[in-house]
Design a protein around this motif. Structure first.
Motif, PDB file in Angstrom:
ATOM      1  N   HIS A  75      -7.369   2.708 -17.980  1.00 31.21           N
ATOM      2  CA  HIS A  75      -7.310   1.284 -17.635  1.00 31.21           C
ATOM      3  C   HIS A  75      -6.323   0.560 -18.549  1.00 31.21           C
ATOM      4  N   HIS A  76      -6.427   0.815 -19.861  1.00 30.36           N
ATOM      5  CA  HIS A  76      -5.558   0.115 -20.812  1.00 30.36           C
ATOM      6  C   HIS A  76      -4.098   0.505 -20.584  1.00 30.36           C
ATOM      7  N   ARG A  77      -3.856   1.764 -20.349  1.00 27.78           N
ATOM      8  CA  ARG A  77      -2.477   2.214 -20.123  1.00 27.78           C
ATOM      9  C   ARG A  77      -1.909   1.603 -18.840  1.00 27.78           C
ATOM     10  N   ALA A  78      -2.745   1.519 -17.804  1.00 27.19           N
ATOM     11  CA  ALA A  78      -2.270   0.944 -16.542  1.00 27.19           C
ATOM     12  C   ALA A  78      -1.957  -0.542 -16.702  1.00 27.19           C
ATOM     13  N   LEU A  79      -2.796  -1.244 -17.469  1.00 25.86           N
ATOM     14  CA  LEU A  79      -2.565  -2.679 -17.698  1.00 25.86           C
ATOM     15  C   LEU A  79      -1.269  -2.890 -18.469  1.00 25.86           C
ATOM     16  N   LEU A  80      -1.076  -2.090 -19.504  1.00 28.32           N
ATOM     17  CA  LEU A  80       0.141  -2.196 -20.313  1.00 28.32           C
ATOM     18  C   LEU A  80       1.372  -1.863 -19.473  1.00 28.32           C
ATOM     19  N   ARG A  81       1.240  -0.816 -18.658  1.00 30.42           N
ATOM     20  CA  ARG A  81       2.372  -0.358 -17.833  1.00 30.42           C
ATOM     21  C   ARG A  81       2.771  -1.432 -16.814  1.00 30.42           C
ATOM     22  N   SER A  82       1.795  -2.008 -16.136  1.00 31.94           N
ATOM     23  CA  SER A  82       2.125  -3.020 -15.117  1.00 31.94           C
ATOM     24  C   SER A  82       2.670  -4.291 -15.761  1.00 31.94           C
ATOM     25  N   SER A  83       2.159  -4.635 -16.929  1.00 38.02           N
ATOM     26  CA  SER A  83       2.604  -5.867 -17.592  1.00 38.02           C
ATOM     27  C   SER A  83       4.019  -5.737 -18.138  1.00 38.02           C
ATOM     28  N   CYS A  84       4.446  -4.516 -18.437  1.00 35.88           N
ATOM     29  CA  CYS A  84       5.768  -4.305 -19.026  1.00 35.88           C
ATOM     30  C   CYS A  84       6.803  -3.870 -17.986  1.00 35.88           C
ATOM     31  N   ALA A  85       6.493  -4.016 -16.708  1.00 32.51           N
ATOM     32  CA  ALA A  85       7.421  -3.566 -15.661  1.00 32.51           C
ATOM     33  C   ALA A  85       8.762  -4.301 -15.744  1.00 32.51           C
ATOM     34  N   ASN A  86       8.732  -5.615 -15.971  1.00 35.76           N
ATOM     35  CA  ASN A  86       9.989  -6.365 -16.063  1.00 35.76           C
ATOM     36  C   ASN A  86      10.823  -5.917 -17.258  1.00 35.76           C
ATOM     37  N   LEU A  87      10.149  -5.615 -18.361  1.00 28.40           N
ATOM     38  CA  LEU A  87      10.868  -5.131 -19.547  1.00 28.40           C
ATOM     39  C   LEU A  87      11.560  -3.811 -19.250  1.00 28.40           C
ATOM     40  N   MET A  88      10.849  -2.891 -18.590  1.00 34.19           N
ATOM     41  CA  MET A  88      11.447  -1.601 -18.261  1.00 34.19           C
ATOM     42  C   MET A  88      12.610  -1.783 -17.281  1.00 34.19           C
ATOM     43  N   ASP A  89      12.462  -2.720 -16.347  1.00 35.09           N
ATOM     44  CA  ASP A  89      13.567  -3.002 -15.412  1.00 35.09           C
ATOM     45  C   ASP A  89      14.806  -3.459 -16.180  1.00 35.09           C
ATOM     46  N   PHE A  90      14.606  -4.313 -17.173  1.00 34.90           N
ATOM     47  CA  PHE A  90      15.751  -4.816 -17.950  1.00 34.90           C
ATOM     48  C   PHE A  90      16.418  -3.677 -18.716  1.00 34.90           C
ATOM     49  N   LEU A  91      15.605  -2.839 -19.378  1.00 36.01           N
ATOM     50  CA  LEU A  91      16.179  -1.729 -20.137  1.00 36.01           C
ATOM     51  C   LEU A  91      16.952  -0.788 -19.216  1.00 36.01           C
ATOM     52  N   GLY A  92      16.428  -0.575 -18.002  1.00 37.16           N
ATOM     53  CA  GLY A  92      17.155   0.244 -17.043  1.00 37.16           C
ATOM     54  C   GLY A  92      18.455  -0.407 -16.616  1.00 37.16           C
ATOM     55  N   GLU A  93      18.418  -1.729 -16.422  1.00 40.20           N
ATOM     56  CA  GLU A  93      19.603  -2.485 -15.988  1.00 40.20           C
ATOM     57  C   GLU A  93      20.744  -2.366 -16.992  1.00 40.20           C
ATOM     58  N   VAL A  94      20.422  -2.376 -18.290  1.00 40.41           N
ATOM     59  CA  VAL A  94      21.484  -2.328 -19.304  1.00 40.41           C
ATOM     60  C   VAL A  94      21.746  -0.906 -19.804  1.00 40.41           C
ATOM     61  N   GLY A  95      21.127   0.084 -19.162  1.00 41.55           N
ATOM     62  CA  GLY A  95      21.413   1.473 -19.515  1.00 41.55           C
ATOM     63  C   GLY A  95      20.670   2.005 -20.719  1.00 41.55           C
ATOM     64  N   GLU A 105       8.293 -17.990 -28.365  1.00 44.48           N
ATOM     65  CA  GLU A 105       8.907 -16.675 -28.210  1.00 44.48           C
ATOM     66  C   GLU A 105       9.724 -16.574 -26.929  1.00 44.48           C
ATOM     67  N   SER A 106       9.437 -17.427 -25.949  1.00 41.94           N
ATOM     68  CA  SER A 106      10.224 -17.356 -24.717  1.00 41.94           C
ATOM     69  C   SER A 106      11.695 -17.625 -25.020  1.00 41.94           C
ATOM     70  N   ARG A 107      11.960 -18.544 -25.955  1.00 41.81           N
ATOM     71  CA  ARG A 107      13.362 -18.789 -26.353  1.00 41.81           C
ATOM     72  C   ARG A 107      13.936 -17.564 -27.058  1.00 41.81           C
ATOM     73  N   HIS A 108      13.135 -16.956 -27.917  1.00 43.31           N
ATOM     74  CA  HIS A 108      13.627 -15.797 -28.667  1.00 43.31           C
ATOM     75  C   HIS A 108      13.951 -14.633 -27.730  1.00 43.31           C
ATOM     76  N   MET A 109      13.144 -14.483 -26.679  1.00 44.30           N
ATOM     77  CA  MET A 109      13.382 -13.367 -25.761  1.00 44.30           C
ATOM     78  C   MET A 109      14.647 -13.585 -24.946  1.00 44.30           C
ATOM     79  N   VAL A 110      14.909 -14.843 -24.570  1.00 42.97           N
ATOM     80  CA  VAL A 110      16.164 -15.149 -23.875  1.00 42.97           C
ATOM     81  C   VAL A 110      17.344 -14.726 -24.732  1.00 42.97           C
ATOM     82  N   PHE A 111      17.278 -15.056 -26.015  1.00 43.35           N
ATOM     83  CA  PHE A 111      18.374 -14.745 -26.925  1.00 43.35           C
ATOM     84  C   PHE A 111      18.494 -13.227 -27.136  1.00 43.35           C
ATOM     85  N   ALA A 112      17.355 -12.550 -27.308  1.00 40.72           N
ATOM     86  CA  ALA A 112      17.403 -11.104 -27.527  1.00 40.72           C
ATOM     87  C   ALA A 112      17.994 -10.389 -26.314  1.00 40.72           C
ATOM     88  N   ARG A 113      17.654 -10.857 -25.112  1.00 40.90           N
ATOM     89  CA  ARG A 113      18.230 -10.242 -23.901  1.00 40.90           C
ATOM     90  C   ARG A 113      19.746 -10.453 -23.854  1.00 40.90           C
TER      91      ARG A 113
END
Length: 291
Positions: free
Chosen positions: A255-275, A189-197
């Motif tokens: 706890h679960h929400r905090a774990l999910l939130r911290s783990s998805c920080a890079n994803l949210m950064d990317f979505l912010g970067e592309v508007g 999936e790491s290859r697929h994510m590169v392509f999706a980005r």
């Protein structure tokens, strides 16, 4: 597809070197160890009063059901993904790297779906599928979604699953079968994510404000549907728990929400970067627990 030849060629070369075949690399006749199905910290009940009351055996059983349910959500979205990509490359030249990579990705997803299905069947004696509303909304989404809406939704689904599986594949408390399945999926999936980005960046370039706002909201709603489909009420019932109480405590599990939130920080950064992290989309992500 637009201007992704270089990326596609690079990913095709990586695939030729690193592709995995779960049909032969996993010993499907090996009995599943009585271990956790996922890292206990990723259980939807970890950290709640209910979790504290469960025996060790009940916790392991719950996480095996949760892992099977998450895998079924993965299968569901991989079916959606394959159809969107096939529609996207319908008129693309078969000689192009983009076309060949797209079909390579679809082949990967086919193997992953079979792998998830077989692993789930070995983990628990129960079948899981997203609820009817989610399946029907998914049917509509795969029919109409195009451009950045399709590829960013693919990215969100893949990254949310990826952050969980990276923890599970390294955790020796998790059953070896699950660790191997997750390792194979994470690597490919790491290859697929590169392509999706790359596709998301290409498709969003030049998009007007109204179209971008609409796409951002649709992607966020798709993410909400995916995350909320991962573990349903029947998981708790099949694990022998009080489903009403389990659902109630899981929904308020900080706890679960905090774990999910911290783990998805890079994803949210990317979505912010592309508007694609507009105010409306951010409200949905906060409700889902991704932001």
């Amino acid at each position: 597809m637009h201007g992704t030849d270089e990326t596609a060629r690079r990913l095709l070369a990586s695939s030729a070197q690193l592709s995995r075949d779960p049909a032969t690399e996993i010993d499907w006749d090996e009995p599943v160890a009585d271990d956790y199905g996922l890292s206990p910290e990723w259980s939807t009940l970890y950290g709640t009063a209910y979790w504290a009351e469960l025996s060790e055996a009940q916790r392991r059983l719950l996480t095996r059901h949760e892992a099977a349910s998450v895998a079924s959500t993965g299968i569901w979205f991989e079916l959606i993904l394959q159809q969107m990509i096939l529609r996207d490359v319908y008129s693309v030249s078969p000689a192009s790297a983009e076309f060949q990579w797209a079909l390579t990705e679809i082949a990967d997803e086919c193997r992953h779906s079979i792998m998830f299905a077989r692993a789930s069947g070995k983990l628990v004696d129960a079948e899981y599928r997203p609820r009817l509303l989610a399946r029907e909304l998914g049917r509509a989404f795969k029919t109409v979604a195009t451009g950045e809406t399709a590829y960013a939704a693919i990215l969100v689904a893949e990254e949310v699953l990826d952050v969980m599986q990276r923890d599970w594949m390294r955790d020796r408390r998790v059953a070896p079968l699950v660790r191997t399945v997750n390792h194979i999926h994470v690597v490919e999936e790491s290859r697929h994510m590169v392509f999706a980005r790359e596709e998301t960046r290409q498709r969003i370039a030049g998009t007007g404000r109204a179209a971008r706002w609409t796409s951002a909201l649709v992607i966020a709603l798709a993410a909400d549907m995916i995350v909320s489909s991962m573990v349903g009420r029947e998981v708790y019932a099949n694990a022998g728990l009080d489903a009403d109480r389990a659902v109630r405590e899981a929904r308020s599990n900080e706890h679960h929400r905090a774990l999910l939130r911290s783990s998805c920080a890079n994803l949210m950064d990317f979505l912010g970067e592309v508007g694609l992290l507009t105010a409306a989309a951010a409200r949905v992500y906060r409700r889902t627990g991704l932001l």
